[in-house]
Design a protein around this motif. Structure first.
Motif, PDB file in Angstrom:
ATOM      1  N   VAL A  27      63.712   0.478  97.551  1.00  0.00           N
ATOM      2  CA  VAL A  27      62.848  -0.056  96.494  1.00  0.00           C
ATOM      3  C   VAL A  27      63.644  -0.221  95.196  1.00  0.00           C
ATOM      4  N   ALA A  28      64.469   0.773  94.865  1.00  0.00           N
ATOM      5  CA  ALA A  28      65.244   0.723  93.624  1.00  0.00           C
ATOM      6  C   ALA A  28      66.223  -0.449  93.620  1.00  0.00           C
ATOM      7  N   ILE A  29      66.947  -0.634  94.729  1.00  0.00           N
ATOM      8  CA  ILE A  29      67.951  -1.707  94.801  1.00  0.00           C
ATOM      9  C   ILE A  29      67.281  -3.078  94.769  1.00  0.00           C
ATOM     10  N   THR A  30      66.210  -3.231  95.541  1.00  0.00           N
ATOM     11  CA  THR A  30      65.517  -4.526  95.539  1.00  0.00           C
ATOM     12  C   THR A  30      64.890  -4.805  94.171  1.00  0.00           C
ATOM     13  N   PHE A  31      64.427  -3.750  93.494  1.00  0.00           N
ATOM     14  CA  PHE A  31      63.863  -3.937  92.156  1.00  0.00           C
ATOM     15  C   PHE A  31      64.907  -4.491  91.198  1.00  0.00           C
ATOM     16  N   VAL A  32      66.121  -3.943  91.221  1.00  0.00           N
ATOM     17  CA  VAL A  32      67.182  -4.423  90.330  1.00  0.00           C
ATOM     18  C   VAL A  32      67.491  -5.888  90.622  1.00  0.00           C
ATOM     19  N   ALA A  35      64.519  -7.958  89.367  1.00  0.00           N
ATOM     20  CA  ALA A  35      64.411  -7.999  87.903  1.00  0.00           C
ATOM     21  C   ALA A  35      65.422  -8.976  87.316  1.00  0.00           C
ATOM     22  N   LEU A  36      66.675  -8.895  87.774  1.00  0.00           N
ATOM     23  CA  LEU A  36      67.717  -9.774  87.240  1.00  0.00           C
ATOM     24  C   LEU A  36      67.486 -11.227  87.650  1.00  0.00           C
ATOM     25  N   SER A  37      67.174 -11.457  88.913  1.00  0.00           N
ATOM     26  CA  SER A  37      66.953 -12.836  89.362  1.00  0.00           C
ATOM     27  C   SER A  37      65.662 -13.395  88.767  1.00  0.00           C
ATOM     28  N   GLY A  38      64.666 -12.526  88.567  1.00  0.00           N
ATOM     29  CA  GLY A  38      63.423 -12.973  87.951  1.00  0.00           C
ATOM     30  C   GLY A  38      63.625 -13.399  86.510  1.00  0.00           C
ATOM     31  N   LEU A  39      64.442 -12.650  85.777  1.00  0.00           N
ATOM     32  CA  LEU A  39      64.755 -13.036  84.395  1.00  0.00           C
ATOM     33  C   LEU A  39      65.517 -14.361  84.373  1.00  0.00           C
ATOM     34  N   ALA A  40      66.375 -14.569  85.375  1.00  0.00           N
ATOM     35  CA  ALA A  40      67.120 -15.828  85.464  1.00  0.00           C
ATOM     36  C   ALA A  40      66.174 -17.012  85.636  1.00  0.00           C
ATOM     37  N   LEU A  41      65.106 -16.810  86.405  1.00  0.00           N
ATOM     38  CA  LEU A  41      64.142 -17.882  86.639  1.00  0.00           C
ATOM     39  C   LEU A  41      63.142 -18.014  85.485  1.00  0.00           C
ATOM     40  N   PRO A  44      65.788 -20.303  80.605  1.00  0.00           N
ATOM     41  CA  PRO A  44      67.131 -20.890  80.769  1.00  0.00           C
ATOM     42  C   PRO A  44      68.246 -20.053  80.156  1.00  0.00           C
ATOM     43  N   SER A  45      67.956 -19.354  79.057  1.00  0.00           N
ATOM     44  CA  SER A  45      68.998 -18.566  78.397  1.00  0.00           C
ATOM     45  C   SER A  45      69.483 -17.404  79.262  1.00  0.00           C
ATOM     46  N   MET A  46      68.691 -17.030  80.261  1.00  0.00           N
ATOM     47  CA  MET A  46      69.081 -15.922  81.139  1.00  0.00           C
ATOM     48  C   MET A  46      69.433 -16.401  82.546  1.00  0.00           C
ATOM     49  N   PHE A  47      69.583 -17.708  82.699  1.00  0.00           N
ATOM     50  CA  PHE A  47      69.853 -18.250  84.033  1.00  0.00           C
ATOM     51  C   PHE A  47      71.171 -17.742  84.616  1.00  0.00           C
ATOM     52  N   TRP A  48      72.088 -17.329  83.741  1.00  0.00           N
ATOM     53  CA  TRP A  48      73.379 -16.834  84.227  1.00  0.00           C
ATOM     54  C   TRP A  48      73.218 -15.590  85.111  1.00  0.00           C
ATOM     55  N   LEU A  49      72.071 -14.888  84.968  1.00  0.00           N
ATOM     56  CA  LEU A  49      71.821 -13.712  85.792  1.00  0.00           C
ATOM     57  C   LEU A  49      71.605 -14.067  87.261  1.00  0.00           C
ATOM     58  N   SER A  50      71.443 -15.366  87.541  1.00  0.00           N
ATOM     59  CA  SER A  50      71.250 -15.785  88.935  1.00  0.00           C
ATOM     60  C   SER A  50      72.472 -15.499  89.793  1.00  0.00           C
ATOM     61  N   PHE A  51      73.580 -15.124  89.160  1.00  0.00           N
ATOM     62  CA  PHE A  51      74.796 -14.832  89.928  1.00  0.00           C
ATOM     63  C   PHE A  51      74.570 -13.684  90.910  1.00  0.00           C
ATOM     64  N   VAL A  52      73.593 -12.796  90.617  1.00  0.00           N
ATOM     65  CA  VAL A  52      73.385 -11.633  91.489  1.00  0.00           C
ATOM     66  C   VAL A  52      72.946 -12.042  92.891  1.00  0.00           C
ATOM     67  N   LEU A  53      72.336 -13.221  93.005  1.00  0.00           N
ATOM     68  CA  LEU A  53      71.921 -13.700  94.322  1.00  0.00           C
ATOM     69  C   LEU A  53      72.670 -14.955  94.738  1.00  0.00           C
ATOM     70  N   THR A  59      68.958 -18.087  94.499  1.00  0.00           N
ATOM     71  CA  THR A  59      68.003 -17.243  93.779  1.00  0.00           C
ATOM     72  C   THR A  59      66.575 -17.681  94.067  1.00  0.00           C
ATOM     73  N   ARG A  60      66.327 -19.006  94.013  1.00  0.00           N
ATOM     74  CA  ARG A  60      64.979 -19.514  94.282  1.00  0.00           C
ATOM     75  C   ARG A  60      64.546 -19.247  95.728  1.00  0.00           C
ATOM     76  N   ILE A  61      65.521 -19.251  96.642  1.00  0.00           N
ATOM     77  CA  ILE A  61      65.195 -19.009  98.049  1.00  0.00           C
ATOM     78  C   ILE A  61      64.973 -17.518  98.324  1.00  0.00           C
ATOM     79  N   LEU A  62      65.889 -16.681  97.834  1.00  0.00           N
ATOM     80  CA  LEU A  62      65.890 -15.270  98.202  1.00  0.00           C
ATOM     81  C   LEU A  62      64.916 -14.408  97.411  1.00  0.00           C
ATOM     82  N   HIS A  63      64.652 -14.774  96.159  1.00  0.00           N
ATOM     83  CA  HIS A  63      63.815 -13.939  95.285  1.00  0.00           C
ATOM     84  C   HIS A  63      62.478 -13.559  95.942  1.00  0.00           C
TER      85      HIS A  63
END
Length: 213
Positions: A27-32, A35-41, A44-53, A59-63
């Protein structure tokens, strides 16, 4: 002699078994990741966080799929722990004494069971947010379900999703801070056991139940 009795003899008490700890860390790992991919979506200013997926398309597919994994694992935790998180009279008194909590004057507080009033409130808030995220997430899951709903429902679901995500992130930040603040708490989710002295100090009612003292 069972495992819990052996732990007590060794001056420790089992707080979480292996299955509970593994589930918690999933749960903890999936939450992180969420959270990061959700902020990316979210902006736009946080889209760079999409690198995690792996970038925007992934990101749009896996989130949403990772979201389902988190919800299912959290549901297993919730089913296992809801009885320990029922709000009781002592919890209300504990919450009223929040100043003593902050100032580490636990001797002025009513005896705490397995979880204190703050932990119980966080537990139920997380359940509400998880349900809100699941329902709103299904509505805005494009190519799968969003075509079934009118645009105003999709917009409302997007707002609900963002609000629930914000509350959940804030709640988890408090959860992490509290775990670090109360020394010995993190050990419970890494080793599964806590020292008897820790249990006696922070969760005396639970300690008495576990040891019979």
């Amino acid at each position: 002699m069972n495992h819990s009795e052996q732990d007590v003899k060794n001056d420790t008490i089992e707080r979480y078994n292996a299955k509970e700890r593994i589930n918690h860390w999933i749960v903890a790992i999936t939450f992180v990741l969420l959270a990061l991919s959700g902020l990316a979506l979210f902006h736009p200013s946080m889209f760079w966080l999409s690198f995690v997926l792996g970038g925007g398309p992934w990101t749009r597919i896996l989130h949403p799929f990772i979201g389902l994994v988190m919800f299912i694992c959290f549901a297993v935790l919730a089913i296992g722990f809801w009885r320990h998180n029922l709000i009781e009279k002592n919890d209300v008194e504990w919450l009223k004494g929040i100043r003593d909590v902050v100032n580490n004057r636990e001797e002025n507080l009513p005896p705490v069971g397995r979880y204190n009033g703050g932990q119980k409130l966080l537990f139920w808030m997380m359940i509400g947010c998880m349900i809100g995220l699941l329902l709103s997430g299904v509505v805005i899951w494009r190519a799968w379900f969003s075509w079934m709903f009118p645009i105003f429902v999709i917009r409302a679901a997007a707002v609900l999703h963002a609000v629930c995500a914000f509350l959940l992130i804030a709640g988890i930040v408090v959860h992490i801070y509290a775990a670090i603040w109360i020394k010995g708490t993190v050990r419970a989710m890494t080793r599964g056991t806590v020292p008897r002295a820790w249990a006696r100090k922070h969760h005396p009612a639970w300690y008495r139940k576990m040891t019979g003292e």
